[in-house]
Design a protein around this motif. Sequence first.
Motif, PDB file in Angstrom:
ATOM      1  N   ASP A  78      -6.780  40.234 -32.158  1.00 59.33           N
ATOM      2  CA  ASP A  78      -6.753  40.184 -33.623  1.00 59.33           C
ATOM      3  C   ASP A  78      -7.427  38.924 -34.132  1.00 59.33           C
ATOM      4  O   ASP A  78      -8.128  38.948 -35.154  1.00 59.33           O
ATOM      5  CB  ASP A  78      -5.323  40.243 -34.118  1.00 59.33           C
ATOM      6  CG  ASP A  78      -4.671  41.580 -33.800  1.00 59.33           C
ATOM      7  OD1 ASP A  78      -5.404  42.549 -33.527  1.00 59.33           O
ATOM      8  OD2 ASP A  78      -3.404  41.640 -33.817  1.00 59.33           O
ATOM      9  N   ALA A  79      -7.195  37.792 -33.436  1.00 66.11           N
ATOM     10  CA  ALA A  79      -7.823  36.543 -33.872  1.00 66.11           C
ATOM     11  C   ALA A  79      -9.332  36.603 -33.662  1.00 66.11           C
ATOM     12  O   ALA A  79     -10.109  36.103 -34.483  1.00 66.11           O
ATOM     13  CB  ALA A  79      -7.220  35.350 -33.097  1.00 66.11           C
ATOM     14  N   GLY A  80      -9.807  37.235 -32.566  1.00 71.71           N
ATOM     15  CA  GLY A  80     -11.237  37.320 -32.318  1.00 71.71           C
ATOM     16  C   GLY A  80     -11.931  38.250 -33.303  1.00 71.71           C
ATOM     17  O   GLY A  80     -13.083  38.020 -33.667  1.00 71.71           O
ATOM     18  N   ASN A  81     -11.239  39.301 -33.740  1.00 72.14           N
ATOM     19  CA  ASN A  81     -11.815  40.229 -34.728  1.00 72.14           C
ATOM     20  C   ASN A  81     -11.661  39.715 -36.140  1.00 72.14           C
ATOM     21  O   ASN A  81     -11.987  40.444 -37.104  1.00 72.14           O
ATOM     22  CB  ASN A  81     -11.161  41.595 -34.597  1.00 72.14           C
ATOM     23  CG  ASN A  81     -11.452  42.230 -33.251  1.00 72.14           C
ATOM     24  OD1 ASN A  81     -12.476  41.917 -32.611  1.00 72.14           O
ATOM     25  ND2 ASN A  81     -10.570  43.105 -32.791  1.00 72.14           N
ATOM     26  N   ARG A  82     -11.148  38.552 -36.321  1.00 74.40           N
ATOM     27  CA  ARG A  82     -10.954  37.929 -37.636  1.00 74.40           C
ATOM     28  C   ARG A  82     -10.030  38.754 -38.519  1.00 74.40           C
ATOM     29  O   ARG A  82     -10.178  38.797 -39.747  1.00 74.40           O
ATOM     30  CB  ARG A  82     -12.296  37.703 -38.328  1.00 74.40           C
ATOM     31  CG  ARG A  82     -13.240  36.800 -37.543  1.00 74.40           C
ATOM     32  CD  ARG A  82     -14.533  36.571 -38.315  1.00 74.40           C
ATOM     33  NE  ARG A  82     -15.448  35.739 -37.545  1.00 74.40           N
ATOM     34  CZ  ARG A  82     -16.666  35.386 -37.999  1.00 74.40           C
ATOM     35  NH1 ARG A  82     -17.104  35.793 -39.206  1.00 74.40           N
ATOM     36  NH2 ARG A  82     -17.443  34.623 -37.244  1.00 74.40           N
ATOM     37  N   GLU A  83      -9.094  39.408 -37.914  1.00 73.91           N
ATOM     38  CA  GLU A  83      -8.107  40.166 -38.697  1.00 73.91           C
ATOM     39  C   GLU A  83      -6.968  39.273 -39.187  1.00 73.91           C
ATOM     40  O   GLU A  83      -6.197  39.686 -40.054  1.00 73.91           O
ATOM     41  CB  GLU A  83      -7.550  41.302 -37.830  1.00 73.91           C
ATOM     42  CG  GLU A  83      -8.602  42.323 -37.438  1.00 73.91           C
ATOM     43  CD  GLU A  83      -8.021  43.421 -36.552  1.00 73.91           C
ATOM     44  OE1 GLU A  83      -6.796  43.344 -36.302  1.00 73.91           O
ATOM     45  OE2 GLU A  83      -8.783  44.316 -36.145  1.00 73.91           O
TER      46      GLU A  83
ATOM     47  N   TYR B 139     -13.335  36.789 -28.264  1.00 68.04           N
ATOM     48  CA  TYR B 139     -14.737  37.222 -28.413  1.00 68.04           C
ATOM     49  C   TYR B 139     -14.947  37.720 -29.825  1.00 68.04           C
ATOM     50  O   TYR B 139     -14.157  38.519 -30.348  1.00 68.04           O
ATOM     51  CB  TYR B 139     -15.085  38.303 -27.389  1.00 68.04           C
ATOM     52  CG  TYR B 139     -14.959  37.826 -25.959  1.00 68.04           C
ATOM     53  CD1 TYR B 139     -15.997  37.088 -25.380  1.00 68.04           C
ATOM     54  CD2 TYR B 139     -13.822  38.112 -25.213  1.00 68.04           C
ATOM     55  CE1 TYR B 139     -15.869  36.627 -24.071  1.00 68.04           C
ATOM     56  CE2 TYR B 139     -13.699  37.660 -23.923  1.00 68.04           C
ATOM     57  CZ  TYR B 139     -14.734  36.912 -23.337  1.00 68.04           C
ATOM     58  OH  TYR B 139     -14.604  36.473 -22.066  1.00 68.04           O
ATOM     59  N   ASP B 140     -15.990  37.202 -30.442  1.00 66.52           N
ATOM     60  CA  ASP B 140     -16.382  37.628 -31.785  1.00 66.52           C
ATOM     61  C   ASP B 140     -17.762  38.273 -31.668  1.00 66.52           C
ATOM     62  O   ASP B 140     -18.760  37.565 -31.454  1.00 66.52           O
ATOM     63  CB  ASP B 140     -16.400  36.418 -32.711  1.00 66.52           C
ATOM     64  CG  ASP B 140     -16.723  36.822 -34.148  1.00 66.52           C
ATOM     65  OD1 ASP B 140     -16.769  38.027 -34.421  1.00 66.52           O
ATOM     66  OD2 ASP B 140     -16.895  35.900 -34.986  1.00 66.52           O
ATOM     67  N   GLN B 141     -17.770  39.662 -31.747  1.00 68.16           N
ATOM     68  CA  GLN B 141     -19.000  40.432 -31.602  1.00 68.16           C
ATOM     69  C   GLN B 141     -19.684  40.122 -30.267  1.00 68.16           C
ATOM     70  O   GLN B 141     -20.886  39.930 -30.174  1.00 68.16           O
ATOM     71  CB  GLN B 141     -19.963  40.138 -32.766  1.00 68.16           C
ATOM     72  CG  GLN B 141     -19.391  40.545 -34.113  1.00 68.16           C
ATOM     73  CD  GLN B 141     -20.351  40.227 -35.264  1.00 68.16           C
ATOM     74  OE1 GLN B 141     -21.440  39.683 -35.063  1.00 68.16           O
ATOM     75  NE2 GLN B 141     -19.934  40.592 -36.480  1.00 68.16           N
ATOM     76  N   GLY B 142     -18.864  40.044 -29.245  1.00 72.50           N
ATOM     77  CA  GLY B 142     -19.367  39.851 -27.896  1.00 72.50           C
ATOM     78  C   GLY B 142     -19.642  38.421 -27.511  1.00 72.50           C
ATOM     79  O   GLY B 142     -20.030  38.162 -26.369  1.00 72.50           O
ATOM     80  N   LEU B 143     -19.482  37.502 -28.449  1.00 74.83           N
ATOM     81  CA  LEU B 143     -19.720  36.093 -28.162  1.00 74.83           C
ATOM     82  C   LEU B 143     -18.380  35.378 -27.976  1.00 74.83           C
ATOM     83  O   LEU B 143     -17.381  35.697 -28.625  1.00 74.83           O
ATOM     84  CB  LEU B 143     -20.519  35.423 -29.297  1.00 74.83           C
ATOM     85  CG  LEU B 143     -21.911  36.008 -29.559  1.00 74.83           C
ATOM     86  CD1 LEU B 143     -22.556  35.333 -30.755  1.00 74.83           C
ATOM     87  CD2 LEU B 143     -22.796  35.893 -28.320  1.00 74.83           C
ATOM     88  N   PHE B 144     -18.381  34.391 -27.085  1.00 78.41           N
ATOM     89  CA  PHE B 144     -17.153  33.622 -26.810  1.00 78.41           C
ATOM     90  C   PHE B 144     -16.791  32.801 -28.035  1.00 78.41           C
ATOM     91  O   PHE B 144     -17.617  32.042 -28.564  1.00 78.41           O
ATOM     92  CB  PHE B 144     -17.384  32.692 -25.606  1.00 78.41           C
ATOM     93  CG  PHE B 144     -16.194  31.845 -25.278  1.00 78.41           C
ATOM     94  CD1 PHE B 144     -15.112  32.402 -24.602  1.00 78.41           C
ATOM     95  CD2 PHE B 144     -16.144  30.518 -25.657  1.00 78.41           C
ATOM     96  CE1 PHE B 144     -14.021  31.622 -24.285  1.00 78.41           C
ATOM     97  CE2 PHE B 144     -15.046  29.744 -25.354  1.00 78.41           C
ATOM     98  CZ  PHE B 144     -13.972  30.298 -24.660  1.00 78.41           C
TER      99      PHE B 144
END
Length: 833
Positions: free
Chosen positions: A87-92, A185-190
């Motif tokens: 959830d944190a990586g998807n900016r939710e 991961y945010d859009q595949g980036l660390f």
Amino acid sequence: MESSPLKWWRRWWRRQTPGRQDRVAMMVPLAAVLLFLAAIVAAFGYLRLEEQERELESVRRDVEYAQQRLRLRLLERQEQLMRLARDAGNREIDAAEFTSRAESMVSQNPELQVISWIDDRRAIRASYAAPSVHPAQQHAVGEVLRPGDIETHYALARELRQPVFSQPAAGAEPPNMLQLHIPLYDQGLFAGVVLGEFSVDGLMRYGVPPEVNFRYAVSLLDDKRGVIAGSALTGREAEGGLRAWTGHTREFEVPVSPVGNGLVLRAQAYRTSQGLVGNGLFWLVVALSVLTSWMLIGTWRHTRRRLQAQQALVAETNFRRAMENSMLTGMRVLDLDGRITYVNAAFCAMTGWSEEELVGQKPPFPYWLESDQELMNERLEEEIHGRSLPGGFQVRVKRKSGSVFNARLYVSPLIDARGQQTGWMTSMTDITEPTRIREQLSASYERFTTVLEALDASVSVAPLGSEELLFANKMYRSWFGSDTVGHLHMVAQAGVPAAPSPEADFDDVDPLAGLPVDTLTAAQPANNEIFVNDLGKWLEVRSRYLTWVDGRLAQLVIATDITPRRDAEEQAAAQADKAQSASRLITMGEMASSVAHELNQPLTAISNYCNGMASRIRNQQIDEEQLLGALEKTARQAQRAGQIIQRIKSFVKRSEPNRTPSDVSTMVSEAVELAGIELRRRNVRLNHYVAARLPTLMVDPILIEQVMVNLMKNAAESIDAAERPASQRSVELRVLPKIMEGQPAVEFSVQDTGAGLAPEVLERLFEAFFSTKREGMGIGLNLCRSIVESHRGRMHAENLYNGNDVVGCRFSFWIPVPDAMNPVVTGEAKVSA
């Protein structure tokens, strides 16, 4: 028909000697007992090994079960943290919602202590820690990771792109926590990691089943076998007797998954078995062994009875022979006809004749003196006919060498085993040395008695609680007679406690028998002085307790006539009183010119007033009111002169010492008034200070005034001799409360500004007839110190210094306050000059 082996055994047994039969009879039961014990020990060891295998299998199952529970708990927490990371990586969610969800997870999972969000720049974006987390282990928002374990595993999670566990180290303070790094991961980036930190103690408490913790000591080990959490047992605590039997404890270890990295879960079984002492089989073996031993002892006693009887007979014979040879008392046996049948070695050594020479001899015996043969025959007849004295009798015996010694013989009948008398047993003891000692003691007693009879002191000894007089010398008998009346009178008058007299029926019994009297006899003797009216003498009575020769506790009283000494002391006291009066007269003689000058003023004023009144009356220039005023002034001047004369008269008159409650201020005022005459004549200022509310002293006020006047007069003379200028001619008198030698006191001090005292003068200052004045008699300061010490006080003198220069001298003395007086209270008082 008996079997052939049994026949063979019987034939072999009969061919053996009795000694070998005894040894075989003892060895066979012993071998049977040893074989029986070996069989029981083997069976017991086999059963214990079987039990150990079962218990070790149980430990293995329980540890694997605990490992599965711990693994499932870690996987569940990992799933939760991965959802939070996704959830944190998807900016939710933002940082605030991350903190809220982290708080919820920490409160629901006690083993989870800290959850942090770390971005790709290694900075802390959000973090929540349980309240119990140590401040050093909490992460502040905005903090950047420093090189260390967290930063290392952060880099490892970024490279592996999967969750990474870090292993805590043992012995850290505060304890390290188990860390789980989950990459974001945010859009595949660390984009960073979510860091979850677990309390190792919490994992052990909530992950390991309670029944496993109850049965085993569970601990978590790192790759260096260090204990991270839990408890580990030593070999003694783990198994006790089982470890000594098998050489190892019951324990099992499994790796912790999914953590890995050498983290091991270990369980050690507590001691639950009863051991050897609590095992029923053990006690059965003990009981059978005791029973077998008892049967074996019975067999040994039966087979060795004859040998023991023989050994007892030999031992008894040897004992009798050794006892006879070691005795210093000579033993002689006579038969009913008076023939010697036996003598021991001591008897032979005393007389010098051998046993062969004496046995079989008839009277007269060779050790009899020729001059005593008739007496010895009478003694022998009395001995044979049973008329000998129970306490024995003394004889002289001749040795073979011809020397003679004194001996005492004791006779008793000799009875055989059938109860019939077969002779007489005579014991002989050499009493030459005791006889010599007794004669020396008798001579010593005579010398001692002669010395005591010649003493000029009364000596008496009487037992406590009795009217018997044990000893009294000539002086006592001449003073008090031959009874204990004088002894008891001196004891009572001297105040020495004595035991009460017993009843008449118990005169011969020591009333203190059996009681410890060491403290009384070791105590210091009492010393008192009493006056005996019947003798008209003063006696010094010394008394102490002692143990009399018969063991009774007695009291020794020594009385010495001290009447001449008491008369001398009274004369010395009278001479001291005369010396004090003479000192006061000398002081007033030295002050005569000052006194005359002091009296000249009021007498001159009286003369002037009278001449003036007479002249004005003759000229009729005075009225009644003026005449009355002049007469009043004349009366005041006459009263002043009378007060001066009365004060001097009371100071110099001779009187007996009279200690009365005296006011300190009054004594100081009288002394200042007397000494002020001399000080004004010498142009010396007097300053005095008296503390307020001083206690009343029990003193002779005239004597204390004499001391103060003498000290102030000496101070003025010292200033005058030093030729001080007018600004430095002063004497200071101070009276203050003090604590001297642990008791309240009043201190009087006189301080001058003279030239002080030389060191050699200070050493002899208070000696009699020593004076620094050309015309001094040397009795003033000596009398002052005697007066102060008679009031239980002390006097002291010292120089006053300004740097290395002597600027004056200070004389001080103190008088103790009576115990009944009130405590000393200090305060302000008047100061006059």
